[in-house]
Every structure is written in C-alpha cells, then in structure tokens.
Design a protein around this motif. Sequence first.
Motif, PDB file in Angstrom:
ATOM      1  N   LEU A 229       0.831  -1.200   0.000  1.00 45.34           N
ATOM      2  CA  LEU A 229       0.000   0.000   0.000  1.00 45.34           C
ATOM      3  C   LEU A 229       0.869   1.254   0.000  1.00 45.34           C
ATOM      4  O   LEU A 229       0.591   2.220  -0.727  1.00 45.34           O
ATOM      5  CB  LEU A 229      -0.917   0.001   1.222  1.00 45.34           C
ATOM      6  CG  LEU A 229      -1.752   1.268   1.455  1.00 45.34           C
ATOM      7  CD1 LEU A 229      -2.702   1.529   0.283  1.00 45.34           C
ATOM      8  CD2 LEU A 229      -2.531   1.166   2.768  1.00 45.34           C
ATOM      9  N   GLY A 230       1.923   1.247   0.803  1.00 47.94           N
ATOM     10  CA  GLY A 230       2.811   2.397   0.858  1.00 47.94           C
ATOM     11  C   GLY A 230       3.449   2.700  -0.481  1.00 47.94           C
ATOM     12  O   GLY A 230       3.535   3.863  -0.899  1.00 47.94           O
ATOM     13  N   MET A 231       3.902   1.676  -1.178  1.00 54.22           N
ATOM     14  CA  MET A 231       4.508   1.873  -2.496  1.00 54.22           C
ATOM     15  C   MET A 231       3.490   2.426  -3.489  1.00 54.22           C
ATOM     16  O   MET A 231       3.782   3.356  -4.253  1.00 54.22           O
ATOM     17  CB  MET A 231       5.075   0.558  -3.007  1.00 54.22           C
ATOM     18  CG  MET A 231       5.700   0.659  -4.400  1.00 54.22           C
ATOM     19  SD  MET A 231       7.119   1.780  -4.462  1.00 54.22           S
ATOM     20  CE  MET A 231       8.354   0.762  -3.655  1.00 54.22           C
ATOM     21  N   VAL A 232       2.281   1.871  -3.479  1.00 53.65           N
ATOM     22  CA  VAL A 232       1.239   2.337  -4.403  1.00 53.65           C
ATOM     23  C   VAL A 232       0.919   3.803  -4.141  1.00 53.65           C
ATOM     24  O   VAL A 232       0.819   4.617  -5.069  1.00 53.65           O
ATOM     25  CB  VAL A 232      -0.029   1.475  -4.262  1.00 53.65           C
ATOM     26  CG1 VAL A 232      -1.174   2.079  -5.085  1.00 53.65           C
ATOM     27  CG2 VAL A 232       0.243   0.048  -4.724  1.00 53.65           C
TER      28      VAL A 232
ATOM     29  N   GLU B  14      -5.309  -4.362   4.707  1.00 55.86           N
ATOM     30  CA  GLU B  14      -3.895  -4.509   4.334  1.00 55.86           C
ATOM     31  C   GLU B  14      -3.595  -5.951   3.932  1.00 55.86           C
ATOM     32  O   GLU B  14      -2.853  -6.195   2.961  1.00 55.86           O
ATOM     33  CB  GLU B  14      -3.008  -4.091   5.500  1.00 55.86           C
ATOM     34  CG  GLU B  14      -3.044  -2.591   5.779  1.00 55.86           C
ATOM     35  CD  GLU B  14      -2.317  -2.204   7.055  1.00 55.86           C
ATOM     36  OE1 GLU B  14      -2.052  -1.002   7.230  1.00 55.86           O
ATOM     37  OE2 GLU B  14      -2.022  -3.098   7.875  1.00 55.86           O
ATOM     38  N   ALA B  15      -4.165  -6.915   4.648  1.00 55.97           N
ATOM     39  CA  ALA B  15      -3.958  -8.325   4.311  1.00 55.97           C
ATOM     40  C   ALA B  15      -4.533  -8.649   2.942  1.00 55.97           C
ATOM     41  O   ALA B  15      -3.951  -9.420   2.167  1.00 55.97           O
ATOM     42  CB  ALA B  15      -4.588  -9.217   5.381  1.00 55.97           C
ATOM     43  N   LEU B  16      -5.674  -8.054   2.625  1.00 56.08           N
ATOM     44  CA  LEU B  16      -6.299  -8.285   1.322  1.00 56.08           C
ATOM     45  C   LEU B  16      -5.419  -7.746   0.195  1.00 56.08           C
ATOM     46  O   LEU B  16      -5.287  -8.383  -0.856  1.00 56.08           O
ATOM     47  CB  LEU B  16      -7.672  -7.615   1.294  1.00 56.08           C
ATOM     48  CG  LEU B  16      -8.509  -7.806   0.027  1.00 56.08           C
ATOM     49  CD1 LEU B  16      -8.777  -9.285  -0.242  1.00 56.08           C
ATOM     50  CD2 LEU B  16      -9.832  -7.038   0.153  1.00 56.08           C
ATOM     51  N   ILE B  17      -4.812  -6.599   0.402  1.00 52.38           N
ATOM     52  CA  ILE B  17      -3.892  -6.039  -0.600  1.00 52.38           C
ATOM     53  C   ILE B  17      -2.731  -7.007  -0.829  1.00 52.38           C
ATOM     54  O   ILE B  17      -2.338  -7.265  -1.976  1.00 52.38           O
ATOM     55  CB  ILE B  17      -3.380  -4.670  -0.133  1.00 52.38           C
ATOM     56  CG1 ILE B  17      -4.517  -3.645  -0.124  1.00 52.38           C
ATOM     57  CG2 ILE B  17      -2.237  -4.181  -1.031  1.00 52.38           C
ATOM     58  CD1 ILE B  17      -4.158  -2.340   0.587  1.00 52.38           C
TER      59      ILE B  17
ATOM     60  N   ALA C  98      -1.492  -5.828 -10.360  1.00 53.18           N
ATOM     61  CA  ALA C  98      -2.870  -6.140  -9.962  1.00 53.18           C
ATOM     62  C   ALA C  98      -3.211  -5.501  -8.620  1.00 53.18           C
ATOM     63  O   ALA C  98      -4.308  -4.968  -8.431  1.00 53.18           O
ATOM     64  CB  ALA C  98      -3.058  -7.653  -9.890  1.00 53.18           C
ATOM     65  N   ALA C  99      -2.256  -5.549  -7.686  1.00 51.28           N
ATOM     66  CA  ALA C  99      -2.491  -4.928  -6.382  1.00 51.28           C
ATOM     67  C   ALA C  99      -2.634  -3.418  -6.523  1.00 51.28           C
ATOM     68  O   ALA C  99      -3.515  -2.806  -5.912  1.00 51.28           O
ATOM     69  CB  ALA C  99      -1.340  -5.264  -5.435  1.00 51.28           C
TER      70      ALA C  99
END
Length: 227
Positions: free
Chosen positions: A52-55, A121-124, A135-136
């Motif tokens: 998530l942080g990278m995205v 977060e786990a789903l990501i 895809a993420a």
Amino acid sequence: MKLSSDLKALETRIGHKFSRPELLVRAVTHSSMSSPTRDDNQRLEFLGDRVLGMVMAEALLAQDRDAREGQLAPRFNALVRKEACADVAREIDLGDALKLGRSEMLSGGRRKLALLGDAMEALIAAVYLDAGFDAARDMVVRLWGARVHQVDDDARDAKTSLQEWAQARGFKPPKYDLIARSGPDHAPIFTIAAQLENGETEKASAGSKRHAEQAAAQALLTRLESA
C-alpha cells in the motif's frame, strides 16, 4: 479450493478473481480463528502495509509533480493510516466476510477499526501474491479512488494539528487525561479529556486510548476553529 458465497461476492466487489483462493481465505482470517491447520492474516497484513505504501507513494508523485517532500509526507500518512484502510474496508463490506472467533464476534469485531484496517492490508497483500504488483496497484487505486486527489496538503492527525494550534499561540502542548474507563475487558471504552493551557477542554470516548485522544483533539479543534 472452493470459495464460499460471501468470499465470491467479495471478489466481485474488489474486482479480482483469485487464482489461489487460499490467499483470500487467509486474508480474511483473524488471529482469533487461527489454528495449526489454519493461518491467520497477520503476516499478510505486514506485507500489505508495504505494498500500500509503495502504491500511494507512486500515486502521489504522479498526481503532483511539483510537490515537495514536506507536502507529500502528510498526504501519504493520511492515505495509508489505519483509519483510511478501515474506511475502504467498510465501503467494500469486508467485515461481512471476516472469519472471527466467538469472542471477537460477540464484541463487534466486524466493525472494529483496527481489525478492519488490518484485514484491508492483508487483502492487498493477498492480491499482490496472487497476481503481482500491477494487480495490487490497480485494486488499491480503484478502491481508494478520489481520496488520492482530495487529500489535504496538510493532512495531519488531529493531535498534531491541535499541538500546532497551541504552539502558534505560545501555549504548552495539550494534555490528555484518562477520566473514565467502562465496558467489559474484551471491549473497553475509554473517555479522554484534551485540555489546553488556557483551560479549553473537550472530552471523547472510543475503544482505545489512542482513538479517544484523537477524537477529543478533533472535538476541541472543531470548537476552537468555529469560535
């Protein structure tokens, strides 16, 4: 592995069909339901937080090519913090699909901010492991949507904003006092008072001291700014 109807519905809501459905099952399994034969989502949560942080870092850089680090950092923090993840989780009804132990179910686990944020977060991470970073990223950008474009330049948490308000007027930092604790041990409610040096104060209650402090700070800020 054949997915249950609620998990198939979740696939539809997030726009991703799993090639490895066991990843989705793990992503929605809380530690209260783990066993030697059933993994929970804690390790996925750790990975998903980084994805998530990278995205979000990529998205913010692409959105505003002139923004300095001092502008980008608070925007980033607002988009990746647990509250934002929980908001997205609520929008996709992630709580309905969670696998919880009896005690968590009885204490309203499907609605708890921390639990929903962790599961998001786990789903990501599950999507990342199933189909790769692209895809993420596609899922995150789609689900976070307008949040990326609407996040405030000074998107700081309420406690930080209240402290800056106080410092700008020569006051000492705000004080936060626990004035009450109620509810059972498995679902406590904390009431916190936020107070400034000049005597201005507001109270708020929440399921954790941290969230009660934030809520009290926000209540006091709202009153001060509307005065």
